[in-house]
Write a protein that holds these residues in place. Structure first.
Motif, mmCIF file in Angstrom:
data_model
loop_
_atom_site.group_PDB
_atom_site.id
_atom_site.type_symbol
_atom_site.label_atom_id
_atom_site.label_comp_id
_atom_site.label_asym_id
_atom_site.label_seq_id
_atom_site.Cartn_x
_atom_site.Cartn_y
_atom_site.Cartn_z
ATOM 1 N N PRO A 56 26.758 -84.598 -68.439
ATOM 2 C CA PRO A 56 25.981 -85.760 -68.888
ATOM 3 C C PRO A 56 24.618 -85.346 -69.435
ATOM 4 N N ASP A 57 24.109 -86.122 -70.376
ATOM 5 C CA ASP A 57 22.848 -85.770 -71.034
ATOM 6 C C ASP A 57 21.709 -85.590 -70.043
ATOM 7 N N THR A 58 21.659 -86.431 -69.019
ATOM 8 C CA THR A 58 20.558 -86.319 -68.058
ATOM 9 C C THR A 58 20.624 -84.996 -67.307
ATOM 10 N N GLY A 59 21.838 -84.582 -66.928
ATOM 11 C CA GLY A 59 21.996 -83.314 -66.230
ATOM 12 C C GLY A 59 21.650 -82.138 -67.116
ATOM 13 N N ALA A 60 22.063 -82.201 -68.380
ATOM 14 C CA ALA A 60 21.755 -81.123 -69.317
ATOM 15 C C ALA A 60 20.255 -81.007 -69.531
ATOM 16 N N ALA A 61 19.578 -82.143 -69.630
ATOM 17 C CA ALA A 61 18.130 -82.130 -69.847
ATOM 18 C C ALA A 61 17.402 -81.581 -68.627
ATOM 19 N N GLU A 62 17.872 -81.946 -67.444
ATOM 20 C CA GLU A 62 17.236 -81.462 -66.215
ATOM 21 C C GLU A 62 17.382 -79.949 -66.092
ATOM 22 N N PHE A 81 24.936 -69.268 -62.388
ATOM 23 C CA PHE A 81 24.321 -70.552 -62.043
ATOM 24 C C PHE A 81 24.304 -71.471 -63.264
ATOM 25 N N LEU A 82 23.907 -70.917 -64.412
ATOM 26 C CA LEU A 82 23.868 -71.706 -65.641
ATOM 27 C C LEU A 82 25.270 -72.124 -66.072
ATOM 28 N N ALA A 83 26.232 -71.209 -65.986
ATOM 29 C CA ALA A 83 27.598 -71.527 -66.408
ATOM 30 C C ALA A 83 28.174 -72.686 -65.602
ATOM 31 N N TYR A 84 27.977 -72.649 -64.298
ATOM 32 C CA TYR A 84 28.490 -73.710 -63.425
ATOM 33 C C TYR A 84 27.850 -75.052 -63.760
ATOM 34 N N HIS A 85 26.537 -75.072 -63.885
ATOM 35 C CA HIS A 85 25.831 -76.340 -64.075
ATOM 36 C C HIS A 85 25.896 -76.859 -65.508
ATOM 37 N N ARG A 86 26.417 -76.045 -66.430
ATOM 38 C CA ARG A 86 26.616 -76.495 -67.808
ATOM 39 C C ARG A 86 28.049 -76.947 -68.071
ATOM 40 N N ASP A 87 28.905 -76.859 -67.068
ATOM 41 C CA ASP A 87 30.316 -77.183 -67.253
ATOM 42 C C ASP A 87 30.625 -78.538 -66.622
#
Length: 224
Positions: A56-62, A81-87
């Motif tokens: 979601p856009d909010t998660g990507a922005a955060e 960490f980035l890979a997990y939270h960007r998927d």
């Protein structure tokens, strides 16, 4: 000055295989089933792999804001960490299995109170803040996962307001090393949470991966 933290894992009981005196217990790391570091490549194959689905856009922005803040300190968030939270499919995988209602929650980078130049980034927390998990980032690129019963973000806010913190923030004993990488932390947390829930909701796990993890404890039981 590089601090060597005590290694402990914080989680719940595992059915009849491991006791827990309260909601959580800290277990010496050398009592845990060993994990093969070769299995943690940043691809999260044990969770079905990276999907490429957007978050979601909010998660990507955060996440982007956190990444910029860390980069501004001359540090970097770990690639796994980035890979997990960007998927979009993987994101919240830990939240979904958390037995105590834990959830993903980022803090800004917080200066380590015990090691100049290092920073803490909270990424996961218990709903009552019994335990909080942080990335620990050191200059030069070293990173690992730690946990603490202290909400360092809240403690630093107290200090900024001229109040006394709840504990001596300079005591390294309040920080416990628990995983060499984010993916290793995620794997152990996911496996143990699945085991806990399977025992809580039925007769225990049937997934071969979970049974393989429990075999470490089964081998230590009397008569095994």
């Amino acid at each position: 000055m590089t601090v060597r933290f005590e290694a402990e894992w914080c989680h719940h009981e595992l059915g009849p295989y491991r006791d827990c005196a309260a909601t959580y217990e800290r277990y010496p790391f050398d009592t845990l089933p060993p994990l093969d570091p070769a299995g943690f490549t940043g691809a999260f194959d044990w969770l079905g792999g990276l999907s490429g689905e957007p978050v979601p856009d909010t998660g990507a922005a955060e996440l982007a804001e956190l990444e910029r803040a860390v980069a501004g300190l001359g540090l970097a968030l770990p690639a796994d960490f980035l890979a997990y939270h960007r998927d979009g499919r993987l994101l919240r995988s830990l939240d979904e299995v958390a037995p105590a209602g834990n959830w993903t929650d980022f803090s800004a980078p917080l200066p380590s109170p015990v090691e100049p130049g290092a920073y803490l980034v909270r990424f996961f927390r218990d709903q009552q803040d019994c335990v909080l998990w942080y990335l620990y980032l050191r200059p030069g690129g070293e990173s690992f996962v730690v946990h603490s019963w202290l909400d360092y973000e809240g403690q630093f806010e107290l200090v900024a307001e001229g109040e006394e913190p709840d504990e001596d923030l300079a005591d390294p004993a309040a920080i416990r090393w628990c995983a060499a990488s984010f993916e290793e932390f995620a794997h152990r947390y996911w496996v143990e949470s699945r085991i806990f829930l399977d025992f809580a909701n039925g007769d225990g796990p049937t997934d071969p991966r979970l049974l393989a993890y429990l075999a470490h404890y089964a081998a230590q039981q009397p008569g095994s």
